[in-house]
Design a protein around this motif. Structure first.
Motif, mmCIF file in Angstrom:
data_model
loop_
_atom_site.group_PDB
_atom_site.id
_atom_site.type_symbol
_atom_site.label_atom_id
_atom_site.label_comp_id
_atom_site.label_asym_id
_atom_site.label_seq_id
_atom_site.Cartn_x
_atom_site.Cartn_y
_atom_site.Cartn_z
ATOM 1 N N VAL A 197 -12.405 -39.629 38.303
ATOM 2 C CA VAL A 197 -11.984 -38.477 37.513
ATOM 3 C C VAL A 197 -12.086 -37.209 38.361
ATOM 4 O O VAL A 197 -11.190 -36.354 38.345
ATOM 5 N N ALA A 198 -13.180 -37.070 39.109
ATOM 6 C CA ALA A 198 -13.332 -35.914 39.995
ATOM 7 C C ALA A 198 -12.215 -35.879 41.029
ATOM 8 O O ALA A 198 -11.677 -34.809 41.355
ATOM 9 N N ALA A 199 -11.841 -37.043 41.543
ATOM 10 C CA ALA A 199 -10.763 -37.092 42.542
ATOM 11 C C ALA A 199 -9.428 -36.698 41.914
ATOM 12 O O ALA A 199 -8.627 -35.973 42.523
ATOM 13 N N ALA A 200 -9.180 -37.149 40.685
ATOM 14 C CA ALA A 200 -7.947 -36.768 39.983
ATOM 15 C C ALA A 200 -7.913 -35.262 39.755
ATOM 16 O O ALA A 200 -6.867 -34.616 39.930
ATOM 17 N N TYR A 201 -9.050 -34.703 39.374
ATOM 18 C CA TYR A 201 -9.161 -33.251 39.179
ATOM 19 C C TYR A 201 -8.835 -32.498 40.470
ATOM 20 O O TYR A 201 -8.055 -31.529 40.461
ATOM 21 N N GLU A 202 -9.388 -32.941 41.580
ATOM 22 C CA GLU A 202 -9.147 -32.261 42.856
ATOM 23 C C GLU A 202 -7.670 -32.336 43.243
ATOM 24 O O GLU A 202 -7.102 -31.363 43.763
ATOM 25 N N ARG A 203 -7.051 -33.477 42.993
ATOM 26 C CA ARG A 203 -5.625 -33.590 43.318
ATOM 27 C C ARG A 203 -4.790 -32.646 42.445
ATOM 28 O O ARG A 203 -3.821 -32.035 42.920
ATOM 29 N N LEU A 204 -5.159 -32.523 41.173
ATOM 30 C CA LEU A 204 -4.420 -31.623 40.284
ATOM 31 C C LEU A 204 -4.594 -30.164 40.709
ATOM 32 O O LEU A 204 -3.641 -29.377 40.676
ATOM 33 N N VAL A 205 -5.800 -29.798 41.113
ATOM 34 C CA VAL A 205 -6.018 -28.444 41.631
ATOM 35 C C VAL A 205 -5.155 -28.224 42.870
ATOM 36 O O VAL A 205 -4.485 -27.196 43.013
ATOM 37 N N GLY A 206 -5.145 -29.221 43.774
ATOM 38 C CA GLY A 206 -4.337 -29.107 44.974
ATOM 39 C C GLY A 206 -2.847 -29.032 44.678
ATOM 40 O O GLY A 206 -2.080 -28.446 45.456
#
Length: 215
Positions: A197-206
């Motif tokens: 979930v944290a990785a998905a969040y970081e990709r969305l921010v990017g």
């Protein structure tokens, strides 16, 4: 255009925000103000099912709601609940809160002033705010049992109901950021965020879904 990867990441973040609590009888229902009248409708539905004898709506206005709810979120929520069959005498209105913490603190104070003994709270929010609402209430109202609930719908159904996919993903990302940073500020209890979930969040921010992030 929203890519399939971003859509998949957003669904993953959405799923994390859901607490998957089963709505059950509580001392009181508290509906948290927002732009979404679905919160009022869900709260009214829980009341009409007999899950609590008292319904509190809490919320002032925000830049998002000022035009569509000029009398204040809580007041518009009450009006919608009464339209759906909730008696006015069962509804308490808290019209000052401007954030989730104030929603909780001011609702607690209102119930105490009204002489309502709240041992458990059915806390109703937008679906992607379930975990944030729960974590905030556990920090600020630790003596009560919290059941976090919302209108049952999928990510796709919610996005369609809002009509702005990018705004919905922005809101999902902003809500997750708050889960990450607010515990250290004393605003809520910590809620572990799985690595995927944290990785998905970081990709969305990017990918630029940053309009609801706090700076």
């Amino acid at each position: 255009m929203i890519t399939p990867r971003s859509w998949s990441d957003a669904r993953k973040v959405w799923d994390h925000h859901l607490m998957h609590h089963t709505a059950r009888p509580c001392s009181v229902i508290v509906g948290l103000g927002s732009h979404d009248l679905g919160v009022a409708e869900a709260s009214a539905g829980f009341y009409l099912r007999g899950l609590a004898p008292v319904l509190v709506f809490t919320g002032s206005t925000s830049p998002t709601t000022r035009d569509r709810m000029p009398r204040g979120e809580a007041v518009h929520y009450r009006e919608r609940a009464v339209e759906l069959g909730v008696p006015e005498s069962a509804v308490l209105v808290e019209p000052r809160a401007r954030n989730t913490g104030e929603n909780i603190r001011f609702s607690k104070a209102l119930l105490e002033e009204a002489g309502v003994n709240a041992e458990s709270v059915l806390l109703v929010s937008k679906p992607y705010e379930e975990r944030r609402a729960y974590a905030t209430a556990r920090r600020l109202w630790p003596a009560v049992d919290i059941v976090s609930a919302s209108s049952p719908m999928t990510f796709e159904e919610y996005a369609a109901s809002v009509g702005d996919d990018r705004m919905v993903i922005d809101m999902l990302v902003g809500a997750l950021q708050r889960l990450l940073v607010y515990p250290a500020q004393g605003f809520m209890i910590e809620q572990p965020v799985p690595e995927e979930v944290a990785a998905a969040y970081e990709r969305l921010v990017g990918a630029g879904f940053t309009r609801r992030l706090i700076r």
